[in-house]
Design a protein around this motif. Structure first.
Motif, PDB file in Angstrom:
ATOM      1  N   UNK A 101      -2.231 -15.085  45.271  1.00  0.00           N
ATOM      2  CA  UNK A 101      -3.642 -14.687  45.205  1.00  0.00           C
ATOM      3  C   UNK A 101      -3.869 -13.454  46.071  1.00  0.00           C
ATOM      4  N   UNK A 102      -3.311 -13.451  47.275  1.00  0.00           N
ATOM      5  CA  UNK A 102      -3.461 -12.292  48.154  1.00  0.00           C
ATOM      6  C   UNK A 102      -2.834 -11.046  47.529  1.00  0.00           C
ATOM      7  N   UNK A 103      -1.667 -11.210  46.914  1.00  0.00           N
ATOM      8  CA  UNK A 103      -1.008 -10.075  46.275  1.00  0.00           C
ATOM      9  C   UNK A 103      -1.844  -9.529  45.127  1.00  0.00           C
ATOM     10  N   UNK A 104      -2.424 -10.425  44.340  1.00  0.00           N
ATOM     11  CA  UNK A 104      -3.259  -9.976  43.225  1.00  0.00           C
ATOM     12  C   UNK A 104      -4.536  -9.291  43.717  1.00  0.00           C
ATOM     13  N   UNK A 105      -5.149  -9.842  44.769  1.00  0.00           N
ATOM     14  CA  UNK A 105      -6.347  -9.216  45.328  1.00  0.00           C
ATOM     15  C   UNK A 105      -6.029  -7.834  45.886  1.00  0.00           C
ATOM     16  N   UNK A 106      -4.875  -7.705  46.532  1.00  0.00           N
ATOM     17  CA  UNK A 106      -4.469  -6.401  47.056  1.00  0.00           C
ATOM     18  C   UNK A 106      -4.277  -5.401  45.921  1.00  0.00           C
ATOM     19  N   UNK A 107      -3.662  -5.851  44.836  1.00  0.00           N
ATOM     20  CA  UNK A 107      -3.436  -4.961  43.698  1.00  0.00           C
ATOM     21  C   UNK A 107      -4.755  -4.551  43.055  1.00  0.00           C
ATOM     22  N   UNK A 108      -5.661  -5.489  42.888  1.00  0.00           N
ATOM     23  CA  UNK A 108      -6.962  -5.168  42.304  1.00  0.00           C
ATOM     24  C   UNK A 108      -7.721  -4.194  43.189  1.00  0.00           C
ATOM     25  N   UNK A 109      -7.694  -4.452  44.492  1.00  0.00           N
ATOM     26  CA  UNK A 109      -8.410  -3.587  45.426  1.00  0.00           C
ATOM     27  C   UNK A 109      -7.852  -2.169  45.421  1.00  0.00           C
ATOM     28  N   UNK A 110      -6.528  -2.049  45.460  1.00  0.00           N
ATOM     29  CA  UNK A 110      -5.910  -0.720  45.555  1.00  0.00           C
ATOM     30  C   UNK A 110      -5.915   0.039  44.238  1.00  0.00           C
ATOM     31  N   UNK A 111      -5.807  -0.677  43.128  1.00  0.00           N
ATOM     32  CA  UNK A 111      -5.677   0.006  41.841  1.00  0.00           C
ATOM     33  C   UNK A 111      -7.006   0.250  41.132  1.00  0.00           C
ATOM     34  N   UNK A 112      -7.996  -0.605  41.375  1.00  0.00           N
ATOM     35  CA  UNK A 112      -9.207  -0.524  40.565  1.00  0.00           C
ATOM     36  C   UNK A 112     -10.503  -0.326  41.351  1.00  0.00           C
ATOM     37  N   UNK A 113     -10.517  -0.658  42.620  1.00  0.00           N
ATOM     38  CA  UNK A 113     -11.755  -0.558  43.394  1.00  0.00           C
ATOM     39  C   UNK A 113     -11.733   0.641  44.337  1.00  0.00           C
ATOM     40  N   UNK A 114     -10.680   0.772  45.128  1.00  0.00           N
ATOM     41  CA  UNK A 114     -10.610   1.874  46.088  1.00  0.00           C
ATOM     42  C   UNK A 114     -10.589   3.256  45.438  1.00  0.00           C
ATOM     43  N   UNK A 115     -10.028   3.456  44.220  1.00  0.00           N
ATOM     44  CA  UNK A 115     -10.078   4.797  43.624  1.00  0.00           C
ATOM     45  C   UNK A 115     -11.485   5.375  43.519  1.00  0.00           C
ATOM     46  N   UNK A 116     -12.514   4.521  43.320  1.00  0.00           N
ATOM     47  CA  UNK A 116     -13.878   5.031  43.302  1.00  0.00           C
ATOM     48  C   UNK A 116     -14.252   5.600  44.675  1.00  0.00           C
ATOM     49  N   UNK A 117     -13.815   4.916  45.734  1.00  0.00           N
ATOM     50  CA  UNK A 117     -14.068   5.394  47.094  1.00  0.00           C
ATOM     51  C   UNK A 117     -13.325   6.698  47.352  1.00  0.00           C
ATOM     52  N   UNK A 118     -12.077   6.796  46.902  1.00  0.00           N
ATOM     53  CA  UNK A 118     -11.300   8.016  47.094  1.00  0.00           C
ATOM     54  C   UNK A 118     -11.952   9.200  46.373  1.00  0.00           C
TER      55      UNK A 118
END
Length: 353
Positions: A101-118
């Motif tokens: 679950x942690x690995x999936x949350x990390x992947x979702x955060x880095x691949x799909x959510x943080x790019x908007x912030x970047x």
């Protein structure tokens, strides 16, 4: 009778589990269809939700199997003991669920959510990669600690194991530990970062990934070099993109003796101005400069200095300048000499009278 009951019970289990799996897959299909319809114009949100649905589907089946067979002895059979805790297959599965679950949350955060912030804050690739690695490491470390405490393992019971591991690192894993720590230093101090153009042992390449143990550099020939992280802290590395991406490009030229040097200077500067007007990568400041380097064996040697804003375009721009310079020198009848050598043959033949 006993065999018949056992057979019926096993077939009953198979039917129940199969029905549950079919229902879960149908629910997954429904949610997938709904998400694609609702978020079809929001690519990042759609991929994040689909990734989460897939994880919930397959791990939901695993949780169901754990609950369904919770009365089975094999699920709680003692595999080994850590301290006073008996580690069973059930505890291992729970820990695996937390970590995945942690690995999936990390992947979702880095691949799909943080790019908007970047994109909003216009962060460069190197800083993006650093943030992604740090967030991933933090999430996974927290997940490991949570999984251990959830299954009832006292972390103090691992002190002996940690001591043995420390001795192993000290003797047999020095390079791995050194490269791992060097990788952390690279991520925080950032002497190099993803996207930088570097020169290593006269090989030019771009940093594409900084892993825990090694850094991947892609050369101009599209070859990938795997370099230990410690190398970048211990050896000399040229980073063309470290603080200022601007780069001075030097084009050497040799002309024949007797050539009007002022004409050569004017030709080179006019070529630089023409190239600058055609290519925005060539910048206006500093201005192009012609350096009369000296007197060679068979030529008068010059250097044309121009500045570019993108180090990745060095080869293409230098080639373009060479074409332009050669064309203009020919138009103005300026000779480009080639090395010449005089060969003197001394005869030692003595005719016999």
């Amino acid at each position: 009778m006993v065999l018949d009951s056992l057979s019926l019970w096993q077939w009953g289990d198979i039917i129940r589990v199969s029905l549950f799996v079919v229902v879960i897959l149908l629910v997954r299909f429904s949610f997938t269809f709904l998400i694609k319809r609702v978020f079809r114009h929001k690519d990042g949100v759609e991929k994040a939700l689909l990734s989460l649905v897939n994880w919930l589907t397959y791990n939901g089946i695993l949780v169901f199997l754990i609950i369904y067979f919770s009365d089975s002895k094999w699920l709680f059979y003692n595999l080994f003991t850590i301290g006073e805790v008996e580690v069973t297959l059930f505890l291992i599965l729970i820990a695996v669920l937390i970590i995945t679950l942690a690995s999936r949350l990390s992947r979702i955060l880095n691949n799909y959510i943080l790019p908007f912030f970047y994109e909003r804050h216009q962060l460069d690739k190197g800083l993006q990669f650093t943030m992604e690695r740090i967030i991933h490491y933090v999430i996974m470390v927290i997940a490991v600690f949570v999984s251990l405490t959830t299954v009832g393992i006292d972390l103090s019971a691992l002190t002996v194991f940690a001591g043995v591991l420390g001795v192993g690192i000290g003797f047999g894993m020095q390079n791995i530990a050194s490269n791992f720590i060097s990788g952390l230093i690279l991520l925080f101090e950032r002497p190099i970062k993803v996207g930088d153009r570097v020169i290593i042992d006269e090989v030019i390449g771009d940093v594409v990934k900084i892993n825990m143990r090694a850094t991947v550099v892609r050369t101009l020939e599209n070859e990938h070099i795997i370099i230990p992280n410690s190398y970048f802290l211990e050896e000399k590395v040229v980073n063309r993109s470290f603080s200022d991406p601007r780069l001075r490009l030097t084009v050497p030229i040799g002309v024949a003796y007797g050539t009007d040097v002022h004409l050569v200077k004017e030709i080179l500067l006019s070529v630089a101005r023409e190239a600058r007007s055609d290519n925005p990568i060539i910048i206006n400041s500093p201005e192009p400069f012609v350096n009369f380097t000296g007197f060679g064996d068979s030529s008068l040697d010059f250097e044309l200095f121009i500045w570019i804003s993108n180090p990745e375009e060095v080869i293409r721009i230098k080639s373009d300048l060479n074409f332009r310079i050669y064309e203009q020198l020919n138009k103005n009848d300026v000779e480009i000499p080639f090395p010449q050598r005089d060969l003197h043959i001394k005869s030692t033949f003595n005719p016999i009278e």
